[in-house]
Write an enzyme that holds these catalytic residues in place. Sequence first.
Site, PDB file in Angstrom:
ATOM      1  N   SER A 105       1.614   6.445   0.345  1.00  0.00           N
ATOM      2  CA  SER A 105       2.399   7.630   0.679  1.00  0.00           C
ATOM      3  C   SER A 105       1.636   8.894   0.325  1.00  0.00           C
ATOM      4  CB  SER A 105       3.698   7.568  -0.127  1.00  0.00           C
ATOM      5  OG  SER A 105       4.345   8.809  -0.100  1.00  0.00           O
ATOM      6  N   LYS A 135       3.315   3.752  -6.033  1.00  0.00           N
ATOM      7  CA  LYS A 135       2.340   3.830  -4.941  1.00  0.00           C
ATOM      8  C   LYS A 135       0.930   4.034  -5.507  1.00  0.00           C
ATOM      9  CE  LYS A 135       5.218   3.007  -1.791  1.00  0.00           C
ATOM     10  NZ  LYS A 135       5.198   1.668  -1.189  1.00  0.00           N
ATOM     11  N   TYR A 177       8.959   6.026  -8.443  1.00  0.00           N
ATOM     12  CA  TYR A 177       8.599   5.559  -7.091  1.00  0.00           C
ATOM     13  C   TYR A 177       7.170   5.979  -6.752  1.00  0.00           C
ATOM     14  CZ  TYR A 177       8.023   5.505  -2.063  1.00  0.00           C
ATOM     15  OH  TYR A 177       7.502   5.296  -0.810  1.00  0.00           O
TER      16      TYR A 177
END
Length: 340
Positions: A126, A155, A151
């Site tokens: 991302s 990544k 979150y």
Amino acid sequence: MKKVLVTGGLGFIGSHTVVELQNEGFEVVIIDDLSNSSIDVLDGIEAITGKKPIFEKLDLREKSDVEQFFKKHSTISGVIHFAASKAVGESVEKPLHYYENNINALVYVLKEMIGLEDSNFIFSSSCTVYGQAEKMPITENAPVQPAESPYGNTKQIGEEIIQDTCKIKSDFNAIALRYFNPIGAHSSAKIGELPIGVPQNLVPFITQTAAGLRDSLSVFGNDYPTPDGTCVRDYIHVVDLAKAHVIALERLLENKNSSNFETFNVGTGVGSSVLEVIQSFEKVSGESLTYKFAPRREGDVISAYANTEKANNSLGWTAKSTLDDAILSAWKWEKKIRNL
Ligand code: NAD
């Protein structure tokens, strides 16, 4: 026919990628635990491609189930790993769930792939890894910034784990695709985004508001240092994004990669403000949208849009759809699922 495992293949981006893979002649096996998707998506994929992919309902946090799966499907040529939890706000409330689902599951899949003859891996990363980048548009060389949420951290850690795996096996090949803001739906309106509960992202919130599910859209912040004061993002049509996965996988299968771990930005290169997205929606739908300005939301970066030269030149991939195309497809999908 090459067999590809798509984890999270019934989700938003996964389902569109399965369609593109099947259109290109790949045999697809999907793993999904249906935690954020519906089994009906399989019918949507079949309706578009004429073929139902193989489906295994499986929770990737269950290590022994992952081991059993790879014993059964030992001829897999590549894995596209979408399965993860993705709500930034929820990750702050439930960090351990996010680390378990996004990291443990990744490790279990990688451990099994180490034993495969063909270890080709595509990872859903991302643009959040860049945080608020200093320079726009953002290149892949922009420094990875400390993550703003668990979150985002999954990544970054995910990319590191894959890189370390590549170091111990020279024929383990991986590409991390750093998505900007995926939106839209398949032009057939047979598959699309199905957010559970209140949408966290702008476009589904807009379409749900226009469909009458929400009273009004809140635009978080109108005093940012951007041309109209609202945040700027790079909105990419999910079908363009899906095609980038097929091209990335083919790059690995044809040994065209320049190193065994590569990263690519996947965006359009165009930054659009929240107000521009609203205007685009009103233009393509003919609907007027009720919205109000609200205070800035914690953790939102001011602006993020991609420099896509690396993907354009090395992958030979370019986003084809405009913001209007993508928003129209999202609206068509919303109207279809609401019977409007
Ligand atoms: P999604 O929630 O629609 O799809 C994820 C799928 O994975 C769902 O079908 C869910 O049921 C499944 N899943 C989750 N945990 C699982 C587990 N333990 N075992 C098996 N299946 C599991 O999400 P999406 O928008 O399609 O995103 C796909 C990937 O792309 C995710 O890794 C996400 O973090 C990443 N990503 C998404 C965006 C975005 O805006 N949508 C942006 C950047 C990166």
